[in-house]
Every structure is written in structure tokens, then in C-alpha cells.
Design a protein around this motif. Structure first.
Motif, PDB file in Angstrom:
ATOM      1  N   ASP A   1      -7.133 -10.182  -6.067  1.00 22.22           N
ATOM      2  CA  ASP A   1      -7.822  -9.163  -6.846  1.00 22.22           C
ATOM      3  C   ASP A   1      -6.896  -8.590  -7.919  1.00 22.22           C
ATOM      4  O   ASP A   1      -6.065  -7.730  -7.646  1.00 22.22           O
ATOM      5  N   HIS A   2      -7.036  -9.096  -9.142  1.00 21.17           N
ATOM      6  CA  HIS A   2      -6.341  -8.554 -10.314  1.00 21.17           C
ATOM      7  C   HIS A   2      -4.834  -8.361 -10.078  1.00 21.17           C
ATOM      8  O   HIS A   2      -4.314  -7.258 -10.148  1.00 21.17           O
ATOM      9  N   GLY A   3      -4.161  -9.451  -9.798  1.00 16.18           N
ATOM     10  CA  GLY A   3      -2.714  -9.397  -9.661  1.00 16.18           C
ATOM     11  C   GLY A   3      -2.213  -8.923  -8.316  1.00 16.18           C
ATOM     12  O   GLY A   3      -1.004  -8.763  -8.134  1.00 16.18           O
ATOM     13  N   ARG A   4      -3.115  -8.713  -7.373  1.00 19.42           N
ATOM     14  CA  ARG A   4      -2.733  -8.331  -6.009  1.00 19.42           C
ATOM     15  C   ARG A   4      -3.327  -9.358  -5.059  1.00 19.42           C
ATOM     16  O   ARG A   4      -4.538  -9.608  -5.075  1.00 19.42           O
ATOM     17  N   VAL A   5      -2.464  -9.935  -4.246  1.00 17.26           N
ATOM     18  CA  VAL A   5      -2.898 -10.991  -3.336  1.00 17.26           C
ATOM     19  C   VAL A   5      -2.404 -10.628  -1.935  1.00 17.26           C
ATOM     20  O   VAL A   5      -1.229 -10.292  -1.749  1.00 17.26           O
ATOM     21  N   THR A   6      -3.290 -10.678  -0.968  1.00 17.44           N
ATOM     22  CA  THR A   6      -2.914 -10.367   0.419  1.00 17.44           C
ATOM     23  C   THR A   6      -3.540 -11.407   1.328  1.00 17.44           C
ATOM     24  O   THR A   6      -4.581 -11.988   1.010  1.00 17.44           O
ATOM     25  N   CYS A   7      -2.889 -11.635   2.469  1.00 18.82           N
ATOM     26  CA  CYS A   7      -3.486 -12.576   3.419  1.00 18.82           C
ATOM     27  C   CYS A   7      -3.162 -12.141   4.840  1.00 18.82           C
ATOM     28  O   CYS A   7      -2.240 -11.358   5.082  1.00 18.82           O
TER      29      CYS A   7
ATOM     30  N   ALA B   1       0.826  -1.211   0.000  1.00 16.77           N
ATOM     31  CA  ALA B   1       0.000   0.000   0.000  1.00 16.77           C
ATOM     32  C   ALA B   1       0.857   1.257   0.000  1.00 16.77           C
ATOM     33  O   ALA B   1       0.526   2.250  -0.650  1.00 16.77           O
ATOM     34  N   GLU B   2       1.965   1.228   0.713  1.00 15.54           N
ATOM     35  CA  GLU B   2       2.859   2.388   0.760  1.00 15.54           C
ATOM     36  C   GLU B   2       3.427   2.689  -0.622  1.00 15.54           C
ATOM     37  O   GLU B   2       3.680   3.849  -0.962  1.00 15.54           O
ATOM     38  N   ALA B   3       3.606   1.654  -1.418  1.00 21.15           N
ATOM     39  CA  ALA B   3       4.095   1.846  -2.788  1.00 21.15           C
ATOM     40  C   ALA B   3       2.984   2.268  -3.741  1.00 21.15           C
ATOM     41  O   ALA B   3       3.241   2.577  -4.903  1.00 21.15           O
ATOM     42  N   GLY B   4       1.745   2.263  -3.268  1.00 20.76           N
ATOM     43  CA  GLY B   4       0.623   2.675  -4.103  1.00 20.76           C
ATOM     44  C   GLY B   4       0.078   1.606  -5.019  1.00 20.76           C
ATOM     45  O   GLY B   4      -0.821   1.879  -5.819  1.00 20.76           O
ATOM     46  N   VAL B   5       0.564   0.371  -4.891  1.00 22.33           N
ATOM     47  CA  VAL B   5       0.162  -0.662  -5.842  1.00 22.33           C
ATOM     48  C   VAL B   5      -1.099  -1.403  -5.408  1.00 22.33           C
ATOM     49  O   VAL B   5      -1.570  -2.296  -6.132  1.00 22.33           O
ATOM     50  N   LEU B   6      -1.664  -1.047  -4.237  1.00 17.20           N
ATOM     51  CA  LEU B   6      -2.933  -1.635  -3.807  1.00 17.20           C
ATOM     52  C   LEU B   6      -4.106  -0.688  -4.007  1.00 17.20           C
ATOM     53  O   LEU B   6      -5.253  -1.065  -3.726  1.00 17.20           O
ATOM     54  N   ASP B   7      -3.870   0.510  -4.487  1.00 19.16           N
ATOM     55  CA  ASP B   7      -4.956   1.478  -4.658  1.00 19.16           C
ATOM     56  C   ASP B   7      -6.053   0.890  -5.545  1.00 19.16           C
ATOM     57  O   ASP B   7      -5.792   0.387  -6.651  1.00 19.16           O
ATOM     58  N   GLY B   8      -7.289   0.930  -5.042  1.00 12.86           N
ATOM     59  CA  GLY B   8      -8.424   0.420  -5.804  1.00 12.86           C
ATOM     60  C   GLY B   8      -8.618  -1.078  -5.724  1.00 12.86           C
ATOM     61  O   GLY B   8      -9.586  -1.600  -6.289  1.00 12.86           O
ATOM     62  N   HIS B   9      -7.730  -1.796  -5.034  1.00 15.62           N
ATOM     63  CA  HIS B   9      -7.818  -3.247  -4.932  1.00 15.62           C
ATOM     64  C   HIS B   9      -8.386  -3.661  -3.579  1.00 15.62           C
ATOM     65  O   HIS B   9      -8.200  -2.971  -2.570  1.00 15.62           O
TER      66      HIS B   9
ATOM     67  N   SER C   1      -4.944   4.191   7.429  1.00 16.67           N
ATOM     68  CA  SER C   1      -3.757   4.749   6.780  1.00 16.67           C
ATOM     69  C   SER C   1      -3.874   4.773   5.256  1.00 16.67           C
ATOM     70  O   SER C   1      -3.255   5.623   4.605  1.00 16.67           O
ATOM     71  N   TYR C   2      -4.657   3.846   4.689  1.00 16.18           N
ATOM     72  CA  TYR C   2      -4.700   3.722   3.225  1.00 16.18           C
ATOM     73  C   TYR C   2      -6.152   3.713   2.737  1.00 16.18           C
ATOM     74  O   TYR C   2      -6.687   2.656   2.354  1.00 16.18           O
ATOM     75  N   PRO C   3      -6.796   4.850   2.735  1.00 16.07           N
ATOM     76  CA  PRO C   3      -8.222   4.909   2.370  1.00 16.07           C
ATOM     77  C   PRO C   3      -8.503   4.518   0.925  1.00 16.07           C
ATOM     78  O   PRO C   3      -9.653   4.230   0.585  1.00 16.07           O
ATOM     79  N   ARG C   4      -7.492   4.512   0.059  1.00 18.11           N
ATOM     80  CA  ARG C   4      -7.714   4.131  -1.340  1.00 18.11           C
ATOM     81  C   ARG C   4      -7.738   2.620  -1.540  1.00 18.11           C
ATOM     82  O   ARG C   4      -8.076   2.146  -2.628  1.00 18.11           O
TER      83      ARG C   4
END
Length: 312
Positions: A150-156, A113-121, A136-139
Motif C-alpha cells: 500500500d503506497h510504499g508500505r509493505v507488510t507480511c 507502526a511505532e515510528a508512525g509510518v504506517l498511519d493510514g496504510h 495498539s495502532y488504531p491509525r
């Protein structure tokens, strides 16, 4: 059959169980499907990294050695902020542009998220740090799930949820039959519907199935920012105030309002630890109308002021 190069970026104090939870399904998949997955460990500077249990893990290179793999897995836990460097942010942004699947385990979604690559995901992380992550990351579309794809972004959420996440990825890439075989070998199955529970449910935490108590606790957990009255809570459980007091005393050994305040203060501690919110904003996010009562309540509960707690 396609093959997949997987790079694990280890951040100091990462969770060993989460790392191996993500790695072992790949090993088992290879046993039954051939050498489908390869993997390597790297660190920011190419040096061994100690997990949160102090066991060091060797790596094969630094960030410049990533290349263009199929997947990059960031593994972090207690001190994810040590990975928040310009070099890592730039690397993640480049990988995102190159459509590499980016995966964050436990608190590593903070780094994505800090790198901005989770925005919208859609994204999740460990339940303890979830309130701070959301603030911290409302986007980012934050959920309280075991994992999100979600579209190339995976978190757990970390821990054993890393196994669930990787089983889902194996199913997406190579089919359900192989995912079931891997789960069977790992003795890892969850009941249908549990995917969307990022924390042990209240009935497990408190050892009760009383629907009245559970409904009141759920209402408390949903209203920490704008607390509701004791009368409203009792009504949710279908009880009188006196009956609610007796129920909490018998089952939890606490008064309901004391339990409610404890929930709010526990949330405050997580926000102080995992978010950039000011102490005043933390107090408002936890249902305190002004700073002074919050500071007094936090000090009485934790033994330290909010600012001292954050510095420590």
C-alpha cells in the motif's frame, strides 16, 4: 533496466525462514533478469544478529550505513520490542520522507507502526500478534492477510508468506512473467484467493469439512469481544443445542462453550503479549464483563495470572 538496492535490518530473534523467504526470490530473479537486485544486511549497532534458531548472521554495518536504498526490509519475530529504539524510529521516518519503500516481516510491522509510518496504510503481521497490533495502532488499517502492499508500505505475516510478498513486489517492478518464473523455480504456488488468509483455515486446523461446525467456529472467532449465546450459535449452524453439543464432542472432544471460552482466552494471551492494553482492557476485549472472572478463568486455563503471564 532499473536496479534496486535492498537493505535488510535484522532485529534479534528474527525469523530465519521469513528472512530467506524474502531474500531467495531476489536471488532467483537475478538469475533470469540479470543483476537487478543487490542486498545487504545491517543491524542497529553493526554487530552480528542471532535468529530465533540461534544461528548468527553477519552484517555489513549499522543504521548509519543505510544510505538511501530502494527498499528497506525489517525482519523481526519473537522479540520485536528490542528493535524499538529512537535511532530506528528516526531512521524510518527519514526513509519515509525520502519515499523509500518500507517493508515489515512477521512482527516488524510493530516497528513501522511505532515510528508512525504506517498511519493510514493497510498493513498485516503474524496472525498470533494481530489482535495486539490492531489494538495498539488504531491509525493503521489492519487486515488479516498474507501480505499488504500500500503506497510504499509493505507488510507480511511472516513464514512462507514472505515469498508471496516478494513475488508480488517482483511482479509490480519487473512484470508477471518474471514473477511466474521465480515462483516456478521456488516450487511455490498458492491457489487463487488464498492471499487473503493470514492463518490456516479452521477446516485445516481441526481436520473437518463439516459446514455446520465451521460456521459456528467462524461465528465464535468473530464475536470474541461480545460473545453470543449458545442458542444463537446453534441457530447459525442450523442445529438444536443438543445437536451442537454432540457435534463438538464428536469432532473436537470439547463442549462448544468450553471451546468458545478457550478462543477468548487464547486471544487474551496474544493481547497480553503483543499489546499495551491494561489487563482490565484485555478482559473487556475478550468478552469478560469484569476483571475478577477473567483473572480466574485465565489462571485456570494457563496456570498463571494475566499479570504473571505478561511479565514472563
Amino acid at each position: 533496466m532499473a536496479t534496486y538496492d535492498v537493505v535488510f535490518i535484522l532485529v534479534p530473534r528474527f525469523s530465519m525462514i521469513a528472512l530467506y523467504g524474502a531474500l531467495e526470490p531476489l536471488r532467483v530473479a537475478n538469475r533470469f533478469a540479470g543483476e537487478v537486485f543487490s542486498w545487504r544486511f545491517i543491524s542497529a549497532e553493526g554487530q552480528p544478529v542471532a535468529a530465533s534458531n540461534d544461528i548468527p548472521v553477519s552484517v555489513s554495518g549499522d543504521l548509519q550505513a543505510i544510505g538511501q536504498p530502494a527498499m528497506v526490509v525489517l525482519s523481526a519475530s519473537y522479540e520485536h520490542e528490542r528493535g524499538q529504539t529512537r535511532a530506528l524510529r528516526n531512521t524510518l521516518r527519514r526513509l519515509a520522507r525520502e519515499q523509500v519503500t518500507l517493508i515489515g516481516i512477521d512482527t516488524a510491522p510493530f516497528l513501522l507502526a511505532e515510528a508512525g509510518v504506517l498511519d493510514g496504510h493497510r498493513a498485516t503481521c503474524h496472525w498470533e500478534s494481530l489482535p495486539g497490533f490492531r489494538e495498539s495502532y488504531p491509525r493503521v488499517r489492519v487486515t488479516q492477510s498474507l501480505y499488504e502492499i500500500d503506497h510504499g508500505r509493505v507488510t507480511c505475516a511472516g513464514g512462507s508468506a514472505a515469498i508471496d510478498m516478494m513475488l508480488a513486489l517482483i511482479e509490480n517492478l519487473l512484470g508477471k512473467a518474471l514473477a511466474v518464473i521465480v515462483a516456478d523455480q521456488l516450487l511455490h504456488f498458492r491457489e487463487s484467493g488464498e492471499r487473503f488468509q493470514g492463518r490456516a483455515p479452521a477446516r485445516a486446523r481441526h481436520g473437518t469439512d463439516d459446514p455446520r461446525l465451521l460456521s459456528i467456529i467462524a461465528a465464535m472467532e468473530d464475536t470474541t469481544e461480545e460473545p453470543i449465546t449458545a442458542a444463537a450459535l446453534a441457530a447459525i449452524g442450523g442445529l438444536s443445542l443438543r445437536q451442537m453439543e454432540r457435534l463438538f464432542h464428536d469432532r473436537l472432544g470439547q463442549r462448544p462453550i468450553g471451546y468458545y471460552r478457550q478462543l477468548r482466552l487464547e486471544k487474551a494471551a496474544r493481547l497480553l503479549r503483543y499489546s499495551h492494553l491494561s489487563v482490565r482492557d484485555v478482559s473487556l476485549a475478550c468478552g469478560f464483563s469484569s476483571l475478577a472472572p477473567f483473572c480466574r478463568a485465565f489462571r485456570d486455563w494457563h496456570g498463571a495470572t494475566p499479570r504473571t503471564f505478561r511479565r514472563s
